[in-house]
Design an enzyme around this catalytic site. Structure first.
Site, PDB file in Angstrom:
ATOM      1  N   ASP A 126      -3.521  27.164  36.538  1.00 18.30           N
ATOM      2  CA  ASP A 126      -3.962  25.948  35.847  1.00 18.30           C
ATOM      3  C   ASP A 126      -5.044  25.210  36.632  1.00 18.30           C
ATOM      4  O   ASP A 126      -5.496  24.151  36.223  1.00 18.30           O
ATOM      5  CB  ASP A 126      -2.770  25.025  35.582  1.00 18.30           C
ATOM      6  CG  ASP A 126      -3.006  24.109  34.389  1.00 18.30           C
ATOM      7  OD1 ASP A 126      -3.876  24.423  33.554  1.00 18.30           O
ATOM      8  OD2 ASP A 126      -2.321  23.081  34.289  1.00 18.30           O
ATOM      9  N   ARG A 136      -6.150  16.027  31.560  1.00 20.48           N
ATOM     10  CA  ARG A 136      -7.111  14.990  31.142  1.00 20.48           C
ATOM     11  C   ARG A 136      -6.991  13.744  32.020  1.00 20.48           C
ATOM     12  O   ARG A 136      -7.958  13.025  32.198  1.00 20.48           O
ATOM     13  CB  ARG A 136      -6.912  14.682  29.658  1.00 20.48           C
ATOM     14  CG  ARG A 136      -5.580  14.068  29.314  1.00 20.48           C
ATOM     15  CD  ARG A 136      -5.175  14.285  27.860  1.00 20.48           C
ATOM     16  NE  ARG A 136      -4.806  15.669  27.612  1.00 20.48           N
ATOM     17  CZ  ARG A 136      -4.429  16.149  26.433  1.00 20.48           C
ATOM     18  NH1 ARG A 136      -4.392  15.347  25.372  1.00 20.48           N
ATOM     19  NH2 ARG A 136      -4.103  17.413  26.276  1.00 20.48           N
ATOM     20  N   LYS A 147       7.892  22.246  31.028  1.00 20.49           N
ATOM     21  CA  LYS A 147       7.557  23.418  30.232  1.00 20.49           C
ATOM     22  C   LYS A 147       8.769  24.340  30.126  1.00 20.49           C
ATOM     23  O   LYS A 147       9.659  24.316  30.986  1.00 20.49           O
ATOM     24  CB  LYS A 147       6.414  24.195  30.897  1.00 20.49           C
ATOM     25  CG  LYS A 147       5.076  23.491  30.917  1.00 20.49           C
ATOM     26  CD  LYS A 147       4.054  24.343  31.659  1.00 20.49           C
ATOM     27  CE  LYS A 147       2.698  23.660  31.732  1.00 20.49           C
ATOM     28  NZ  LYS A 147       2.027  23.583  30.426  1.00 20.49           N
ATOM     29  N   ASP A 156       2.980  16.531  30.412  1.00 21.54           N
ATOM     30  CA  ASP A 156       2.357  17.854  30.421  1.00 21.54           C
ATOM     31  C   ASP A 156       0.930  17.810  29.876  1.00 21.54           C
ATOM     32  O   ASP A 156       0.238  18.823  29.868  1.00 21.54           O
ATOM     33  CB  ASP A 156       3.202  18.844  29.616  1.00 21.54           C
ATOM     34  CG  ASP A 156       2.812  20.289  29.866  1.00 21.54           C
ATOM     35  OD1 ASP A 156       2.267  20.567  30.956  1.00 21.54           O
ATOM     36  OD2 ASP A 156       3.041  21.139  28.989  1.00 21.54           O
TER      37      ASP A 156
END
Length: 481
Positions: free
Chosen positions: A269, A332, A258, A328
């Site tokens: 997060d 999922r 990032k 990134d």
């Protein structure tokens, strides 16, 4: 801050007179005419969360008096009023505030106002070593004059404790909160009757959780899968409802690094896992008559020499293979193995995941709604309704075969990222591929909701505790016996 209830007004240094909109008269003080005139001059009308402050001579002593607006008296207005009370008085120098309702109020409504006050009082000062006296909280006790509030307060204070726990988890820096320490923070739930199960790296390796472990392989911190089970039905419920939280305790993006500015925000997060843990505390604390399982997939996403690379192919616990095009897009990968394990371990009919999953969701909805994706209209409707009642609002997005095709891979069963557009939808489509036939599933992308850069009605700047009240409300509405 301590919230108390009393049938009569106690001695206190501050008197809060709570009034409905348009009812700023007949105040129970000798100086009521002066207060009413002052409120009118300040354009205070009793709107929810509005306030007017003055000092009066009462019985030969100077008393701070705050007029507090209740609005229409709805639950939302009462919570807003309670939050406004705390925001106004927390660092004002007031130590003990007595809240009185000139027009009277039910015990349930009084408890709701106290709930808002308690929610707004939460703050994290753990790492402050210097603070000016004017910045330090002074308000220690709020006594609300009301009868028969205890039963409602027992429930609401348990929910507030769950929200506070989530805020604590979300606020902690990544050098303090990581997968192993997250698990340790949750151990106290066992004292409330929550059964705790923890899978370490070896156990997850044996189960074939290549997707989750692939995310974690670049970090010195080992991954954990945490399961928390509450059964308030004494075994009567055959199957639990399962909530799964994304717990990336820090997300650098991995090799797909990032940008540096703003990366410090990635300590939150794990907001989905934080919400699930807080909800389990709330449900157990109020002894909900439901069987609920909360699962947290806990990893840290770091870019060391052993980190997962773009282009790697991993095998998930389900056996499906995944081409990792972007490291990134890691949440999922964590969720897919957690979803598979949850279905094998508990055979649930309903699975709901919560995750700070995509920046695209923040672009779409900002900080007003979380996104919901679901394979069942009834479950979606139930969640949206629970969001309206609890204040943790949701907005539904579509799923379809057209979006699903966007994550097909030419060399594996799927890829972990689609094209530039519809990023939140393709992320949801990815998770959906791991949901068993016949299982009702919803995915909540809460990326814009777990942290706020400005105060809200019942939270200060920082962690909001989003998701706890939503889960609690859904369980109360649809799963309690």
């Amino acid at each position: 801050m301590d919230i108390q209830f009393s049938p009569s007004r106690p001695q206190a240094d501050t008197l809060v007179l709570a009034v409905a909109k348009g009812s700023v008269d007949n105040l129970p003080l000798a100086a009521s005419a002066t207060l009413t005139a002052g409120a009118a001059a300040a354009r205070f009308t009793g709107e929810a969360g509005g306030s007017f402050e003055s000092f009066v001579d009462e019985g030969g002593a100077v008393l701070r008096v705050v007029l507090l607006g209740l609005g229409s008296g709805s639950d939302a207005d009462l919570e807003r009023a309670g939050g406004a009370l705390t925001a106004r008085l927390s660092i004002s120098g007031a130590v003990h505030a007595a809240v009185e309702f000139p027009a009277g109020i039910s015990g349930e409504s009084a408890a709701r106002l106290g709930f808002g006050a308690l929610l707004r009082s939460w703050r994290i000062d753990t790492y402050r070593t210097r603070q000016s006296e004017k910045a330090k909280p002074t308000l220690a006790t709020v006594t609300i004059v009301a009868n028969d509030a205890d039963a409602e307060w027992t429930k609401l204070s348990a929910i507030a404790a769950g929200v506070a726990f989530t805020r604590e988890l979300v606020s902690e820096p990544a050098n303090i909160l990581y997968p192993e320490s997250f698990v340790e923070r949750c151990q106290h739930l066992a004292e409330l009757g929550v059964k705790i199960t923890v899978l370490d790296r070896a156990a997850m390796t044996e189960l074939g959780m290549g997707a989750l472990l692939g995310v974690a392989q670049g970090s010195a911190r080992e991954a954990r899968l945490l399961a928390m089970e509450w059964d308030g039905t004494d075994g009567a419920a055959e199957k639990p409802v399962v909530f799964i939280g994304k717990g990336v305790t820090f997300d650098t993006g991995g090799i797909s690094l990032k940008p540096g500015p703003g990366m410090e925000d990635m300590k939150w997060d794990m907001g989905g896992a934080g919400a699930v843990a807080g909800a389990m505390k709330a449900l157990a604390g109020r002894k909900a008559k439901a069987r609920v399982v909360g699962i947290c997939g806990l990893v840290e996403n770091m870019p060391d020499a052993n980190a997962q690379r773009p282009g790697d192919i991993v095998t998930s616990m389900s056996g499906q293979t995944i081409e990792v095009l972007n490291t990134d897009a890691e949440g999922r990968l964590v969720l897919c193995d957690a979803v598979t394990w949850a279905q094998k371990a508990y055979a649930p009919d309903v699975v709901i995941d919560l995750a700070t999953l995509t920046g695209a969701m923040m672009v779409a909805l900002g900080d007003q709604y979380a996104g919901i994706f679901a394979n069942d209209d009834g479950l979606a409707d139930d969640l949206i309704a629970a969001g309206k009642v609890s204040g943790d609002q949701l907005w539904r997005f579509p799923l379809s075969d057209a979006y699903n095709k966007l994550i097909d891979s030419p060399i594996a069963d799927m890829k972990n990222i689609g094209p530039r557009f519809a990023g939140s939808i393709t992320a949801a489509q990815f998770i959906k591929r791991f949901v068993n036939e016949g299982v009702k599933w919803a995915h909540l992308d809460i990326a814009g909701m777990v942290w706020s850069d400005k105060p809200g009605a019942t939270w200060d700047k920082g962690a909001t505790g989003y998701g706890v009240r939503l889960i609690d409300q859904l369980v109360a509405d649809k799963f309690e016996r």
